[in-house]
Design a protein around this motif. Structure first.
Motif, PDB file in Angstrom:
ATOM      1  N   UNK A  94     -29.913   3.079  10.032  1.00 56.75           N
ATOM      2  CA  UNK A  94     -30.944   2.268   9.380  1.00 56.75           C
ATOM      3  C   UNK A  94     -32.049   3.149   8.802  1.00 56.75           C
ATOM      4  N   UNK A  95     -32.439   4.176   9.534  1.00 52.01           N
ATOM      5  CA  UNK A  95     -33.441   5.117   9.044  1.00 52.01           C
ATOM      6  C   UNK A  95     -32.966   5.860   7.809  1.00 52.01           C
ATOM      7  N   UNK A  96     -31.689   6.240   7.797  1.00 51.23           N
ATOM      8  CA  UNK A  96     -31.125   6.927   6.635  1.00 51.23           C
ATOM      9  C   UNK A  96     -31.062   6.002   5.420  1.00 51.23           C
ATOM     10  N   UNK A  97     -30.777   4.735   5.641  1.00 50.93           N
ATOM     11  CA  UNK A  97     -30.774   3.774   4.531  1.00 50.93           C
ATOM     12  C   UNK A  97     -32.169   3.639   3.939  1.00 50.93           C
ATOM     13  N   UNK A  98     -33.176   3.566   4.805  1.00 46.25           N
ATOM     14  CA  UNK A  98     -34.564   3.484   4.357  1.00 46.25           C
ATOM     15  C   UNK A  98     -34.946   4.742   3.575  1.00 46.25           C
ATOM     16  N   UNK A  99     -34.612   5.920   4.118  1.00 47.53           N
ATOM     17  CA  UNK A  99     -34.962   7.181   3.463  1.00 47.53           C
ATOM     18  C   UNK A  99     -34.251   7.317   2.117  1.00 47.53           C
ATOM     19  N   UNK A 100     -33.026   6.837   2.044  1.00 49.62           N
ATOM     20  CA  UNK A 100     -32.277   6.900   0.788  1.00 49.62           C
ATOM     21  C   UNK A 100     -32.904   5.997  -0.273  1.00 49.62           C
ATOM     22  N   UNK A 101     -33.296   4.787   0.120  1.00 47.36           N
ATOM     23  CA  UNK A 101     -33.956   3.879  -0.817  1.00 47.36           C
ATOM     24  C   UNK A 101     -35.294   4.448  -1.273  1.00 47.36           C
ATOM     25  N   UNK A 102     -36.030   5.061  -0.355  1.00 46.51           N
ATOM     26  CA  UNK A 102     -37.318   5.668  -0.701  1.00 46.51           C
ATOM     27  C   UNK A 102     -37.109   6.832  -1.668  1.00 46.51           C
ATOM     28  N   UNK A 103     -36.071   7.633  -1.432  1.00 51.57           N
ATOM     29  CA  UNK A 103     -35.760   8.770  -2.313  1.00 51.57           C
ATOM     30  C   UNK A 103     -35.456   8.289  -3.734  1.00 51.57           C
ATOM     31  N   UNK A 104     -34.652   7.226  -3.844  1.00 54.38           N
ATOM     32  CA  UNK A 104     -34.323   6.677  -5.164  1.00 54.38           C
ATOM     33  C   UNK A 104     -35.569   6.151  -5.866  1.00 54.38           C
ATOM     34  N   UNK A 105     -36.449   5.513  -5.110  1.00 50.04           N
ATOM     35  CA  UNK A 105     -37.678   4.963  -5.686  1.00 50.04           C
ATOM     36  C   UNK A 105     -38.598   6.071  -6.176  1.00 50.04           C
ATOM     37  N   UNK A 106     -38.740   7.128  -5.400  1.00 50.09           N
ATOM     38  CA  UNK A 106     -39.565   8.268  -5.808  1.00 50.09           C
ATOM     39  C   UNK A 106     -38.984   8.924  -7.055  1.00 50.09           C
ATOM     40  N   UNK A 107     -37.659   9.093  -7.087  1.00 47.06           N
ATOM     41  CA  UNK A 107     -37.000   9.691  -8.247  1.00 47.06           C
ATOM     42  C   UNK A 107     -37.210   8.837  -9.498  1.00 47.06           C
ATOM     43  N   UNK A 108     -37.173   7.519  -9.331  1.00 42.80           N
ATOM     44  CA  UNK A 108     -37.418   6.624 -10.461  1.00 42.80           C
ATOM     45  C   UNK A 108     -38.855   6.759 -10.955  1.00 42.80           C
ATOM     46  N   UNK A 109     -39.804   6.876 -10.037  1.00 39.54           N
ATOM     47  CA  UNK A 109     -41.199   7.065 -10.430  1.00 39.54           C
ATOM     48  C   UNK A 109     -41.385   8.368 -11.206  1.00 39.54           C
ATOM     49  N   UNK A 110     -40.785   9.441 -10.711  1.00 42.95           N
ATOM     50  CA  UNK A 110     -40.911  10.743 -11.369  1.00 42.95           C
ATOM     51  C   UNK A 110     -40.257  10.705 -12.752  1.00 42.95           C
ATOM     52  N   UNK A 111     -39.102  10.037 -12.849  1.00 40.15           N
ATOM     53  CA  UNK A 111     -38.412   9.951 -14.146  1.00 40.15           C
ATOM     54  C   UNK A 111     -39.217   9.163 -15.168  1.00 40.15           C
ATOM     55  N   UNK A 112     -40.067   8.252 -14.708  1.00 37.36           N
ATOM     56  CA  UNK A 112     -40.852   7.412 -15.617  1.00 37.36           C
ATOM     57  C   UNK A 112     -42.308   7.839 -15.712  1.00 37.36           C
ATOM     58  N   UNK A 113     -42.591   9.092 -15.430  1.00 39.84           N
ATOM     59  CA  UNK A 113     -43.973   9.570 -15.435  1.00 39.84           C
ATOM     60  C   UNK A 113     -44.619   9.472 -16.816  1.00 39.84           C
ATOM     61  N   UNK A 114     -43.840   9.530 -17.872  1.00 44.83           N
ATOM     62  CA  UNK A 114     -44.386   9.456 -19.234  1.00 44.83           C
ATOM     63  C   UNK A 114     -44.123   8.116 -19.912  1.00 44.83           C
ATOM     64  N   UNK A 115     -43.589   7.149 -19.191  1.00 40.32           N
ATOM     65  CA  UNK A 115     -43.298   5.836 -19.763  1.00 40.32           C
ATOM     66  C   UNK A 115     -44.563   4.991 -19.809  1.00 40.32           C
ATOM     67  N   UNK A 116     -44.952   4.537 -20.994  1.00 32.37           N
ATOM     68  CA  UNK A 116     -46.158   3.703 -21.088  1.00 32.37           C
ATOM     69  C   UNK A 116     -46.015   2.402 -20.294  1.00 32.37           C
ATOM     70  N   UNK A 117     -47.082   2.011 -19.627  1.00 26.49           N
ATOM     71  CA  UNK A 117     -47.177   0.778 -18.842  1.00 26.49           C
ATOM     72  C   UNK A 117     -46.218   0.708 -17.656  1.00 26.49           C
ATOM     73  N   UNK A 118     -45.597   1.809 -17.265  1.00 27.32           N
ATOM     74  CA  UNK A 118     -44.747   1.816 -16.069  1.00 27.32           C
ATOM     75  C   UNK A 118     -45.637   1.820 -14.837  1.00 27.32           C
TER      76      UNK A 118
END
Length: 130
Positions: free
Chosen positions: A13-37
């Motif tokens: 369960x902890x690994x599932x949480x960490x994996x979801x958090x990792x994907x969310x952080x990666x999505x944030x970093x990928x959209x650092x230059x996206x307007x209104x993100x």
């Protein structure tokens, strides 16, 4: 009695949480230059409280029917709609995201080490202690 106990399922369960958090952080970093993100985050305490609050009781037509509950929604990723770090409306703070990425990586690696230790202990028992 479970053969593996609760440790493996808790680590899973902890690994599932960490994996979801990792994907969310990666999505944030990928959209650092996206307007209104708007930056997203995963919070375990929010996930837990949402899971507890989102149960629906089933309608019972007879007192002999079993009373059960079902989960109405799956808790998960949350958006910060009120954050704005730049004039284009983007809500991603790269310093915060990099710090979160490092913290989550340490957490994930600690869980992997715990899982390896548990599985090695089970392997030792299965081999008869040799």
């Amino acid at each position: 009695m479970s053969l593996f106990g609760g440790t493996i399922s808790n680590v899973e369960n902890g690994l599932s949480y960490a994996s979801l958090k990792q994907k969310t952080i990666a999505q944030n970093i990928a959209n650092v230059d996206t307007p209104n993100y708007k930056a997203k985050d995963v919070s375990f305490s929010k996930m837990l409280s949402d899971a507890q609050d989102s149960y629906i009781k089933a309608y019972r037509t007879n007192d002999k029917h079993i009373d059960f509950q079902t989960n109405a929604q799956t808790p998960g990723v949350y958006s910060y709609s009120d954050l704005r770090y730049r004039e284009n409306g983007n809500g991603v703070d790269m310093d915060k995201e990099q710090a979160s990425l490092a913290k989550n990586t340490i957490y994930y690696n600690a869980l992997i080490d715990r899982m390896n230790g548990k599985l090695n202990s089970l392997l030792t028992v299965a081999k008869g202690g040799n």
